[in-house]
Scaffold this active site. Structure first.
Site, mmCIF file in Angstrom:
data_model
loop_
_atom_site.group_PDB
_atom_site.id
_atom_site.type_symbol
_atom_site.label_atom_id
_atom_site.label_comp_id
_atom_site.label_asym_id
_atom_site.label_seq_id
_atom_site.Cartn_x
_atom_site.Cartn_y
_atom_site.Cartn_z
ATOM 1 N N SER A 190 0.807 -1.216 0.000
ATOM 2 C CA SER A 190 0.000 0.000 0.000
ATOM 3 C C SER A 190 0.844 1.271 0.000
ATOM 4 O O SER A 190 0.501 2.256 -0.655
ATOM 5 C CB SER A 190 -0.939 0.007 1.210
ATOM 6 O OG SER A 190 -1.812 -1.097 1.179
ATOM 7 N N HIS A 196 0.659 4.680 4.311
ATOM 8 C CA HIS A 196 0.048 5.343 3.155
ATOM 9 C C HIS A 196 0.592 6.767 3.000
ATOM 10 O O HIS A 196 0.954 7.197 1.905
ATOM 11 C CB HIS A 196 -1.468 5.394 3.321
ATOM 12 C CG HIS A 196 -2.127 4.056 3.311
ATOM 13 N ND1 HIS A 196 -3.486 3.889 3.471
ATOM 14 C CD2 HIS A 196 -1.616 2.801 3.154
ATOM 15 C CE1 HIS A 196 -3.787 2.603 3.416
ATOM 16 N NE2 HIS A 196 -2.669 1.928 3.227
#
Length: 247
Positions: A141, A187
């Site tokens: 991610s 992230h």
């Protein structure tokens, strides 16, 4: 025939708007990353978690096993949803970026964004007194968010509509705050690194494109190492000071 070969050798090489060589065929780097993630996921399943424990990242072990900063990006949760989502996101962004930036810049973007995800988690984990310091994290991610950040800059630089990617970034970033078990810190770290490299790769002056691209790659890589080192120094110094306080 000799004339044809000579003409082919002297013909100018077709380039993208950002200076990469135009290549036909499949996106080699993107497919290689997907293949590595899939193979790694299968190994996670067949080893009963041993593969995961060996390569997952957690701040508590990152200073002793620095390879985990990168290898964690090739691991995923055992549920297929995690890897399917990340590989889909990679597939919808990777081929375009690989074509526009070229193979080496795209590979650097992905790998440094992956590192940025781990560094982001380290910096925002809260130190050795927090539970997050000991919580392993896995997944591509952080790297995917790096691609999101870069593609936003590339789309704007080339005059394409970037609104869809802005919405996609916003939705996926918000998910990290509302669903447990998602490392929003990774992230954010990947997004910041991807945006920095995307800015350098997309907006470098044409006559200094290689110099700026190489320089930015080196600076970001060194910067991630320095930030990690400083974070560990401050974190463990803080623990020592806390341990010395009177009860």
């Amino acid at each position: 025939m000799d004339c044809v070969r000579d003409a082919a050798r002297t013909a100018p090489t077709a380039r993208t708007e950002l200076g990469a060589r135009v290549r036909g065929g499949p996106p080699v780097v993107t497919l290689t990353i997907i293949g590595l993630c899939v193979v790694s996921w299968v190994l996670q399943l067949v080893t009963g978690g041993d593969w995961t424990r060996l390569f997952a990242f957690a701040p508590v072990v990152g200073d002793q096993d620095p390879y985990r900063f990168l290898t964690a990006a090739f691991l995923h949760a055992t549920s297929p949803v995690h890897i399917l989502f990340n590989m889909y996101a990679l597939w919808i962004t990777g081929p375009f970026l690989e074509q526009m930036l070229g193979r080496w810049r795209f590979a650097a973007l992905y790998l440094l964004s992956a590192l940025g995800g781990s560094v982001g988690y380290l910096v925002l984990a809260g130190g050795p007194l927090s539970d997050a310091w000991y919580q392993p994290v896995v997944g591509a991610s952080g790297a995917v968010f790096g691609l999101f950040g870069a593609i936003l800059l590339v789309l704007r630089r080339t005059g394409r509509n970037a609104m869809q990617i802005v919405v996609l970034i916003g939705i996926n970033f918000a998910i990290g705050f509302f669903f447990p078990g998602i490392a929003w810190q990774a992230h954010l770290g990947g997004l910041v690194v991807g945006a920095l490299l995307g800015l350098a790769y997309a907006y470098a002056p044409r006559d200094r494109r290689t110099l700026v691209s190489v320089g930015a790659t080196v600076v970001v890589g060194v910067g991630l190492v320095v930030v990690s080192w400083l974070t560990y120094q401050v974190a463990y110094q803080g623990v020592g000071l806390a341990a010395g306080l009177p009860g």
